[in-house]
Design an enzyme around this catalytic site. Structure first.
Site, PDB file in Angstrom:
ATOM      1  N   HIS A  45       0.833  -1.197   0.000  1.00  0.00           N
ATOM      2  CA  HIS A  45       0.000   0.000   0.000  1.00  0.00           C
ATOM      3  C   HIS A  45       0.869   1.250   0.000  1.00  0.00           C
ATOM      4  O   HIS A  45       1.659   1.463   0.909  1.00  0.00           O
ATOM      5  CB  HIS A  45      -0.943  -0.008   1.213  1.00  0.00           C
ATOM      6  CG  HIS A  45      -2.006  -1.052   1.087  1.00  0.00           C
ATOM      7  ND1 HIS A  45      -2.904  -1.332   2.091  1.00  0.00           N
ATOM      8  CD2 HIS A  45      -2.330  -1.875   0.071  1.00  0.00           C
ATOM      9  CE1 HIS A  45      -3.719  -2.291   1.681  1.00  0.00           C
ATOM     10  NE2 HIS A  45      -3.389  -2.650   0.469  1.00  0.00           N
ATOM     11  N   GLN A 171      -5.451  -6.576  -1.988  1.00  0.00           N
ATOM     12  CA  GLN A 171      -5.669  -7.173  -3.308  1.00  0.00           C
ATOM     13  C   GLN A 171      -6.977  -6.631  -3.909  1.00  0.00           C
ATOM     14  O   GLN A 171      -7.357  -5.524  -3.562  1.00  0.00           O
ATOM     15  CB  GLN A 171      -5.666  -8.706  -3.235  1.00  0.00           C
ATOM     16  CG  GLN A 171      -4.294  -9.307  -2.970  1.00  0.00           C
ATOM     17  CD  GLN A 171      -3.888  -9.318  -1.501  1.00  0.00           C
ATOM     18  OE1 GLN A 171      -4.690  -9.637  -0.634  1.00  0.00           O
ATOM     19  NE2 GLN A 171      -2.664  -8.963  -1.218  1.00  0.00           N
TER      20      GLN A 171
HETATM   21  P1  IMP Z   1      -0.081 -14.428  -3.692  1.00  0.00           P
HETATM   22  O1  IMP Z   1      -1.150 -13.603  -3.009  1.00  0.00           O
HETATM   23  O2  IMP Z   1       1.307 -13.994  -3.345  1.00  0.00           O
HETATM   24  O3  IMP Z   1      -0.297 -15.896  -3.540  1.00  0.00           O
HETATM   25  O4  IMP Z   1      -0.211 -14.133  -5.261  1.00  0.00           O
HETATM   26  C1  IMP Z   1      -1.312 -14.575  -6.030  1.00  0.00           C
HETATM   27  C2  IMP Z   1      -1.595 -13.624  -7.189  1.00  0.00           C
HETATM   28  O5  IMP Z   1      -2.098 -12.393  -6.680  1.00  0.00           O
HETATM   29  C3  IMP Z   1      -0.338 -13.254  -7.990  1.00  0.00           C
HETATM   30  O6  IMP Z   1      -0.724 -13.104  -9.341  1.00  0.00           O
HETATM   31  C4  IMP Z   1       0.078 -11.913  -7.404  1.00  0.00           C
HETATM   32  O7  IMP Z   1       0.800 -11.143  -8.327  1.00  0.00           O
HETATM   33  C5  IMP Z   1      -1.268 -11.299  -7.078  1.00  0.00           C
HETATM   34  N1  IMP Z   1      -1.229 -10.360  -5.939  1.00  0.00           N
HETATM   35  C6  IMP Z   1      -1.166 -10.682  -4.619  1.00  0.00           C
HETATM   36  N2  IMP Z   1      -1.177  -9.577  -3.866  1.00  0.00           N
HETATM   37  C7  IMP Z   1      -1.266  -8.538  -4.709  1.00  0.00           C
HETATM   38  C8  IMP Z   1      -1.375  -7.122  -4.530  1.00  0.00           C
HETATM   39  O8  IMP Z   1      -1.403  -6.582  -3.417  1.00  0.00           O
HETATM   40  N3  IMP Z   1      -1.455  -6.358  -5.666  1.00  0.00           N
HETATM   41  C9  IMP Z   1      -1.469  -6.921  -6.905  1.00  0.00           C
HETATM   42  N4  IMP Z   1      -1.404  -8.232  -7.125  1.00  0.00           N
HETATM   43  C10 IMP Z   1      -1.306  -9.032  -6.038  1.00  0.00           C
HETATM   44 MG    MG Z   2      -0.575  -2.747  -4.162  1.00  0.00          MG
END
Ligand code: IMP
Ligand code: MG
Length: 341
Positions: A45, A171
């Site tokens: 953030h 997210q």
């Molecule tokens: P994880 O949450 O690390 O398991 O990632 C799963 C998917 O969500 C991946 O494609 C990440 O790039 C995406 N992702 C996770 N958190 C964020 C965020 O805060 N912003 C953008 N993409 C996210």
């Molecule tokens: Mg972000």
């Protein structure tokens, strides 16, 4: 007693400027608590306070305005990264004594991170922070809760909320475990109903602030965002002007025209009442105004025509939506109708 709960959620794939909106709302002084309900340090953030930029991953943005900031039971904690963040905020002059963690939150272990790096990162382009293995162990009922970790004891939350509560999403809608392009999703509930895991009834939710951008971006692997997007010069131009690099991973985000069909679904399913569309200034600088509507690429003449098109389509398709605001400042949001529900 809780008087009301407002929620800010992402309507796209994360990186919709939720941090800016939550910090702006927190600054109003109307809230007694600011809470995170999902995710871990996979989030990034970016917040501007008094012209200084701060990047946080886990601590809710209430901390910037001296408001008790709660990391809820649905979140996952990486101890080392949490402590680094506390140190960073402390050194920046913020009162980190206000940061509390739910004893029910789960802890990300080194093994979770190793597994993510070796498995999920390669196939799904995750942030490699151990998120999927940690949530798997939680739901498999073999995980470790924050209350069992000695070094987190000083941060334990008494699980009470009162007054006005602001919930900060992490997210976005299309990364939600149920609604996203599975398995290219994160492992938690990003929709506003997930905020109720903090321990209040859905009946207490008043305003739902939905965050979106004037173009779409995707950090990480997703067949809906093919690699070919990275060779489209117009989209690359937008990505460069908009500085579309992950706050957590530093990766270049794949950029596409705003898909308004998807935005409509996200607004309606989340129950967004106040929509904040950011970064129209990026399209103006690029002098490119396109969006996808009914699966067709629509060209607009200028930013005003693009806004008018968005307003008209959403007014016709989103019965719960009360207000649309366009924000071009990284620090503030103007025109929010904060008293409307
Ligand atoms: P994880 O949450 O690390 O398991 O990632 C799963 C998917 O969500 C991946 O494609 C990440 O790039 C995406 N992702 C996770 N958190 C964020 C965020 O805060 N912003 C953008 N993409 C996210
Ligand atoms: Mg972000």
């Amino acid at each position: 007693m809780i008087s009301y709960v407002d929620v800010c959620c992402g309507l796209a794939w994360g990186d919709e400027a939720k941090g800016k909106i939550v910090a702006y709302l927190a600054k109003s002084g109307r809230y007694d608590y600011v809470c995170r309900w999902a995710g871990g340090n996979n989030a990034g953030h970016t917040v501007h306070v008094n012209n200084i930029q701060y990047v946080t991953h886990l601590v809710p943005s209430g901390i910037f305005y001296d408001i008790p900031s709660i990391i809820g039971p649905g979140c996952v904690i990486n101890e080392e990264s949490f402590k680094k963040e506390i140190e960073y905020l402390q050194n920046s002059g913020f009162n980190t004594g206000l940061v509390k963690i739910s004893p029910k939150a789960h802890v990300v272990s080194d093994k979770h991170i190793e597994e993510d790096k070796n498995k999920y990162y390669k196939t799904q382009g995750t942030t490699a922070k151990g998120i999927a293995p940690c949530y798997r162990d939680k739901f498999g009922r073999i995980g470790t809760r924050a209350e069992n970790i000695t070094s987190l004891k000083p941060y334990m939350w008494d699980e009470k909320l009162s007054g006005a509560v602001l919930c900060e999403g992490a997210q976005g809608f299309w990364l939600d475990i149920d609604y996203g392009n599975y398995p290219y999703v994160t492992s938690s509930t990003t929709l506003p109903y997930g905020a109720c895991s903090l321990g209040f009834s859905p009946r207490l939710i008043r305003t739902i602030y939905g965050a979106a951008k004037m173009y779409d971006t995707r950090s990480g692997t997703d067949p809906d965002f093919p690699e070919t997007l990275l060779s489209n010069p117009d989209l690359l131009c937008i990505a460069d002007i908009g500085q579309e690099y992950g706050a957590t991973t530093g990766r270049r985000r794949k950029t596409n025209w705003l898909n308004i069909d998807k935005l409509i679904q996200a607004i309606n399913t989340s129950g967004t009442t106040q929509l904040i569309m950011s970064k129209g200034d990026v399209l103006e600088e690029a002098n490119l105004y396109r969006l996808i509507f009914d699966s067709v690429l629509v060209e607009c003449k200028n930013i005003n025509e693009m806004k008018e098109t968005i307003n008209e389509v959403l007014r016709n398709s989103c019965p719960l939506l009360l207000n649309i605001v366009y924000s071009t400042s990284p620090e503030t949001v103007t025109g929010l109708d904060s008293e409307k529900s």
